[in-house]
Structure formats: C-alpha cells, structure tokens
Design a protein around this motif. Structure first.
Motif, PDB file in Angstrom:
ATOM      1  N   ASP A 128      52.473  56.427  17.196  1.00 16.00           N
ATOM      2  CA  ASP A 128      53.008  56.230  15.850  1.00 16.00           C
ATOM      3  C   ASP A 128      53.543  57.522  15.252  1.00 16.00           C
ATOM      4  O   ASP A 128      54.229  57.514  14.235  1.00 16.00           O
ATOM      5  CB  ASP A 128      51.898  55.668  14.941  1.00 16.00           C
ATOM      6  CG  ASP A 128      51.404  54.336  15.501  1.00 16.00           C
ATOM      7  OD1 ASP A 128      52.269  53.481  15.813  1.00 16.00           O
ATOM      8  OD2 ASP A 128      50.184  54.168  15.680  1.00 16.00           O
ATOM      9  N   ALA A 129      53.167  58.648  15.891  1.00 20.42           N
ATOM     10  CA  ALA A 129      53.648  59.966  15.421  1.00 20.42           C
ATOM     11  C   ALA A 129      53.315  60.994  16.487  1.00 20.42           C
ATOM     12  O   ALA A 129      52.426  60.762  17.316  1.00 20.42           O
ATOM     13  CB  ALA A 129      52.944  60.344  14.107  1.00 20.42           C
ATOM     14  N   GLN A 166      66.287  62.258  20.881  1.00 21.13           N
ATOM     15  CA  GLN A 166      66.680  60.836  20.925  1.00 21.13           C
ATOM     16  C   GLN A 166      65.633  60.021  21.705  1.00 21.13           C
ATOM     17  O   GLN A 166      65.201  58.958  21.292  1.00 21.13           O
ATOM     18  CB  GLN A 166      68.045  60.681  21.646  1.00 21.13           C
ATOM     19  CG  GLN A 166      69.156  61.571  21.133  1.00 21.13           C
ATOM     20  CD  GLN A 166      69.756  61.047  19.818  1.00 21.13           C
ATOM     21  OE1 GLN A 166      69.376  59.948  19.373  1.00 21.13           O
ATOM     22  NE2 GLN A 166      70.624  61.820  19.201  1.00 21.13           N
ATOM     23  N   GLN A 167      65.267  60.605  22.862  1.00 17.04           N
ATOM     24  CA  GLN A 167      64.289  59.908  23.720  1.00 17.04           C
ATOM     25  C   GLN A 167      62.957  59.745  22.977  1.00 17.04           C
ATOM     26  O   GLN A 167      62.294  58.725  23.065  1.00 17.04           O
ATOM     27  CB  GLN A 167      64.058  60.724  25.008  1.00 17.04           C
ATOM     28  CG  GLN A 167      65.234  60.822  25.916  1.00 17.04           C
ATOM     29  CD  GLN A 167      65.322  59.622  26.878  1.00 17.04           C
ATOM     30  OE1 GLN A 167      64.396  58.808  26.952  1.00 17.04           O
ATOM     31  NE2 GLN A 167      66.427  59.509  27.564  1.00 17.04           N
ATOM     32  N   ILE A 168      62.583  60.814  22.259  1.00 17.12           N
ATOM     33  CA  ILE A 168      61.322  60.768  21.493  1.00 17.12           C
ATOM     34  C   ILE A 168      61.393  59.618  20.497  1.00 17.12           C
ATOM     35  O   ILE A 168      60.487  58.783  20.402  1.00 17.12           O
ATOM     36  CB  ILE A 168      61.070  62.112  20.740  1.00 17.12           C
ATOM     37  CG1 ILE A 168      60.860  63.254  21.731  1.00 17.12           C
ATOM     38  CG2 ILE A 168      59.921  61.986  19.753  1.00 17.12           C
ATOM     39  CD1 ILE A 168      59.495  63.422  22.325  1.00 17.12           C
ATOM     40  N   LYS A 169      62.494  59.587  19.773  1.00 10.13           N
ATOM     41  CA  LYS A 169      62.673  58.553  18.726  1.00 10.13           C
ATOM     42  C   LYS A 169      62.537  57.148  19.328  1.00 10.13           C
ATOM     43  O   LYS A 169      61.847  56.290  18.772  1.00 10.13           O
ATOM     44  CB  LYS A 169      64.053  58.734  18.082  1.00 10.13           C
ATOM     45  CG  LYS A 169      64.594  57.524  17.291  1.00 10.13           C
ATOM     46  CD  LYS A 169      64.012  57.446  15.893  1.00 10.13           C
ATOM     47  CE  LYS A 169      64.777  56.505  14.982  1.00 10.13           C
ATOM     48  NZ  LYS A 169      64.822  55.079  15.431  1.00 10.13           N
ATOM     49  N   ASN A 200      56.656  54.383  17.790  1.00  8.35           N
ATOM     50  CA  ASN A 200      56.644  53.195  16.917  1.00  8.35           C
ATOM     51  C   ASN A 200      57.194  53.546  15.534  1.00  8.35           C
ATOM     52  O   ASN A 200      57.894  52.763  14.912  1.00  8.35           O
ATOM     53  CB  ASN A 200      55.205  52.685  16.744  1.00  8.35           C
ATOM     54  CG  ASN A 200      54.637  52.176  18.064  1.00  8.35           C
ATOM     55  OD1 ASN A 200      55.415  51.853  18.983  1.00  8.35           O
ATOM     56  ND2 ASN A 200      53.324  52.162  18.184  1.00  8.35           N
ATOM     57  N   PHE A 201      56.820  54.746  15.064  1.00 11.89           N
ATOM     58  CA  PHE A 201      57.378  55.242  13.791  1.00 11.89           C
ATOM     59  C   PHE A 201      58.009  56.603  14.066  1.00 11.89           C
ATOM     60  O   PHE A 201      57.427  57.398  14.799  1.00 11.89           O
ATOM     61  CB  PHE A 201      56.273  55.380  12.732  1.00 11.89           C
ATOM     62  CG  PHE A 201      55.594  54.059  12.410  1.00 11.89           C
ATOM     63  CD1 PHE A 201      54.395  53.727  13.006  1.00 11.89           C
ATOM     64  CD2 PHE A 201      56.203  53.150  11.549  1.00 11.89           C
ATOM     65  CE1 PHE A 201      53.787  52.509  12.748  1.00 11.89           C
ATOM     66  CE2 PHE A 201      55.612  51.925  11.270  1.00 11.89           C
ATOM     67  CZ  PHE A 201      54.393  51.596  11.870  1.00 11.89           C
ATOM     68  N   PRO A 202      59.162  56.893  13.503  1.00  6.59           N
ATOM     69  CA  PRO A 202      59.907  58.122  13.855  1.00  6.59           C
ATOM     70  C   PRO A 202      59.345  59.359  13.168  1.00  6.59           C
ATOM     71  O   PRO A 202      60.036  60.017  12.388  1.00  6.59           O
ATOM     72  CB  PRO A 202      61.317  57.798  13.348  1.00  6.59           C
ATOM     73  CG  PRO A 202      61.095  56.908  12.156  1.00  6.59           C
ATOM     74  CD  PRO A 202      59.877  56.096  12.478  1.00  6.59           C
TER      75      PRO A 202
END
Ligand code: SAJ
Length: 446
Positions: A387-388, A404-407, A411-413
């Motif tokens: 979630d973070a 981008q890949q992380i995003k 579940n939450f950016p």
C-alpha cells in the motif's frame, strides 16, 4: 625514564613484542598492520571460532574490507601474527593494545564488562615496563577511574613506575578499516608527555597521517566529542527539515543556499542515525561529565535523531489516511535495512527501529536491501501489492528505481522518501504521491 628508553629502542628495531586484546573490526586490522611492518604480534580474543579462523589466515570480519583478508594471509604466512584465547601468551608482551567493545545500556550508561575483563586478565600476567594503550572509545575519566586502578590491583604493579598507560582511540569506518588506520590522524594520549612521545614512535610504523600528543583526559574527550559533534549537526539538519516540511519549504534547497554562506555546513536530514559509533559516543561524552556540568544540547540532539523513524511513521499514517487506509490494515515495503548507504552494516539501523514501530502498529511489512542477507530479493517483486513504500537508506540503486513500474505495483501510489534520493517531480509525473523528509508539500505545485 630508562624503561621508556629501552622500549623506544625496541620500537625502533621492531623487537618490541605486541599484543592486541580484542580481534574485532579494530583489533584485527591493527594487529595485521603491525605484523606486516615486522613486529611479532599476538592477538587475544574470547571467541575460539574467531581465533581458529585467524590462525588459518582467514578473516572473520563480515562485510567488504578491501585488503584485510590478503593482509591477514600475508602476516599469517610471515609467522608474525597468531591468535589465542589464552592470556598467558601475553606474558612477554612489551606493548598491549586493548580493542574491546564499549557499548552503552538503555539508560546510556557505558558497559565496561569487556574492558574490565581485559584489564584484570592482563594485570594477572603482564611483565614489568609494559606500555598499555586503550584504543577502544571510552568516556572521559575512564583511564583514571577504571583502567589504572584495575591494572594496578590485578598486577600489583604501580602505574608510571612498573607499567605505562596510554589511550589512542581508533578512527575507523566499516568498509575502509585499513585505509583509515593508515590515513586518519590519531591522538596519542599519554599518562606523561614522554609516554605520548613513545606512542607516537610506535604508531608512526603504521600511521601515515598526523600523530598528536595529548594527555589522557584530552584524548578521551576528543574522540567522543568528534562523534557528538557530528550527531548534533545531523540533529540540526533533521530539525530544520521538519521545520521546512511544516512551512512548505524544501530542506535540500534551503540547505544548498545556507551552505553558500561562509562557514556553514548543514548536513543531510534523514530517516535516522545508525551505526556503531555516532549513536553511542555522545552518551560516552555526556557520561564523563555526569553531574558535573549542565548538559542539555547533546542529549536533546540524540533525542531528535532517535525520533526520526517515528517521524517517518507519522508521514506514512498521514499518506495512508488520504486513502482512508489505516496502518493496521496496510502492507508496507521498506527499501533499505543497512544503517549506511551502499553498506551491508545493519548495526543500530534506523530501519530496525521503524520495523519495530510498524510491527507495534500491526502493519504488515516487507523489507528489501541489496546488501543485507535475507533482504536481497528484487525490488519490484518485493513491493508488489504494497500500500506504500518507504526509502530508508540512500543505496545508489534506489535513486534509479523505475517509478512507473513502482506505481503499477502499488495498491496506493505512496512513496515516503526518508533519504531524499527520489526526484519529487519525477515521482509526481509517474503518478505517485511523493512525501520526503524536509519536503514541504507546497513544493509540488507548479
Ligand atoms: N547520517 C545522516 N545525515 C548525515 C550524515 C549521516 O542522517 O548528514 C546518518 C547516516 O545515514 C548513518 C549515521 O548518520 O545512519 C552515521 O553515518 P556516518 O556518516 O557518521 O557514518 P559512521 O557511523 O560510519 O561514522 C563514521 C565515524 N568515524 C569514526 O568514528 C572513525 C564518524 O566520526 C565519521 O564522521 C563518519 O564515519 C564519516 O564522516 O564517514
């Protein structure tokens, strides 16, 4: 003094027999360097497995220490260095170095069990005219109130007549042990000026930098003060970062501009202060003056630095809150478990403290660290469905993560940057909510 004259001669010809008590990350390199110059060195350590490894020419020190294994192998084959667990092997030593741990307890009181044991065991076996040098970092006054009386009691000898006392604190950093021992200046603290001069002659064989003579108390204060100074300066950076965050400024920009002013050098704010010396040495300095001076700044700075993982937790809680996500239902990825960038050393790591806080808050945590055993798995795989994420260490590769890949995997950016290694604008462009130590959110607009 005739005994010192004879010792000076033995030092000059390298005939002086050297003993090193404590074969850890300080004692082992110094023993090897002295043996390499031609001194016969005996090393004593309590741990039989460590002694066995050393007597096979194998270094027991974890982590990358350039040159140490080869040097140990060299002196082992030269026959100039051997390790033992038996103090009776020190009976004919002329110079004894003490390199044992000097930790503090939860009340910040020095724990001198190892130092006491070394002084007592050595006292029982040492011959006359030994030069005893404590290299461990100790609170001001420890030579006077602990080392001198203990060695006199257990040896029945008189310091200054039958043996000589010195202190020469180490200035080594993990990963650069040999280089630091050669290139960092050292303070040679002697019980008398003559003893300090003899110490300078001895250390000149391995130290290429300044050797500064001083008395014992000056030496004890200097070593603990140099690390307390760093800790106070880091605390200033951390408090300034919290101010910037609260008023909408960017700490990194403020730091850059402040440091243009002559004589300013604001350090880096971060997610906490770890390691084997910075968290401990300020407390040793304070302990030496306990009850004798009104000391407030150094303990306050320690408190600020110790609280930084809690600050990270507050940022995380706020970020999750924007998505009505509570801590106890969250899964969070921690990037970085070592205490220092690009290191595998985890001693007193702020990440350990953060992990404790998150666990207490019933957060589900995954950890990734490219240098630390058990955490070396791939970043994107580790943080999948979190979630973070929280960056806790400025490892080089974290500044290059594919945002981008992380995003896509989160579940939450949410990205909390505890070491300011991510560019806020790039994080934002990738659709991430960027939170950074010292980064006032108003900087994201525009
Ligand atoms: N840290 C910050 N902000 C800074 C600098 C450090 O938060 O601006 C944190 C680091 O992340 C780490 C901790 O503080 O968690 C300690 O970092 P450090 O750079 O002080 O590294 P250490 O612990 O290896 O400290 C050693 C010390 N050297 C010796 O004791 C011989 C210290 O005196 C040196 O100043 C330091 O290395 C150095 O300058 O590299």
């Amino acid at each position: 003094m005739k005994q010192l004259q004879s010792l000076n001669k033995k030092i000059k010809t390298k005939k002086a027999k050297v003993a090193v008590i404590g074969l850890g990350y300080v004692g082992l390199p110094v023993a090897c360097m002295l043996a390499e110059t031609g001194f016969k060195v005996v090393g004593v350590d309590l741990k039989q497995d460590r002694v066995d490894l050393i007597n096979q020419g194998i270094s027991p020190i974890e982590g990358k220490e350039p040159g140490l294994s080869d040097l140990l192998n060299l002196v082992f084959h030269l026959g100039n260095f051997r390790a033992t667990t038996d103090y009776s092997d020190l009976t004919d030593a002329d110079i004894v170095l003490i390199d044992v741990e000097t930790p503090i307890d939860d009340e910040h009181i020095p724990q001198y069990v190892a130092l006491r044991s070394a002084c007592q065991s050595l006292g029982k076996v040492m011959k006359d005219d030994v030069l005893l040098i404590v290299e461990s970092t100790i609170a001001p006054g420890t030579m006077e109130t602990l080392v001198r009386p203990l060695v006199e009691e257990f040896s029945g000898k008189k310091s200054g007549e039958d043996f000589f006392l010195g202190a020469c604190p180490e200035r080594v950093m993990p990963g650069k042990l040999l280089a630091n021992l050669r290139n960092m200046s050292r303070v040679c603290g002697g019980d008398t000026p003559e003893i300090a001069e003899t110490m300078k002659k001895f250390y000149r064989h391995i130290v290429q930098s300044d050797l500064d003579a001083a008395d014992l108390i000056t030496t004890e204060v200097t070593k603990t003060a140099e690390n307390a100074f760093r800790d106070v300066n880091i605390a200033f950076a951390n408090e300034l970062a919290l101010i910037c965050q609260s008023v909408g400024a960017d700490f990194l920009k403020v730091r850059e501009l402040v440091n243009k002013s002559p004589g300013r050098n604001v350090l880096f704010a971060g997610a906490g202060v770890g390691g084997h010396c910075i968290p401990k040495d300020p407390w040793l300095l304070v302990y030496g003056a306990k009850g004798k001076a009104d000391i407030r700044l150094i303990p306050a700075a320690r408190g600020i630095n110790e609280s930084m993982p809690q600050q990270i937790l507050i940022m995380l809680k706020g970020a999750l809150n924007t998505y009505n996500k509570s801590l106890k239902d969250a899964k969070v990825g921690i990037l970085g478990y070592a205490y220092l960038a690009d290191s595998d050393d985890t001693r007193n790591s702020p990440s350990e403290k953060l992990l404790e806080l998150l666990t207490d808050a019933q957060v589900d945590v995954v950890v990734q660290d490219p240098y630390v055993e058990n955490f070396k798995q791939e970043i994107l795989e580790t943080i999948n469905a979190c979630d973070a994420i929280i960056v806790m260490v400025a490892h080089e590769e974290y500044s290059k993560i594919d945002l981008q890949q992380i995003k896509q995997r989160l579940n939450f950016p949410i990205i909390i940057d505890g070491r300011r290694v991510i560019d806020p604008k790039l994080a934002n462009q990738a659709g991430l909510d960027y939170y950074g130590i010292g980064f006032g959110l108003s900087n994201l607009e525009g």
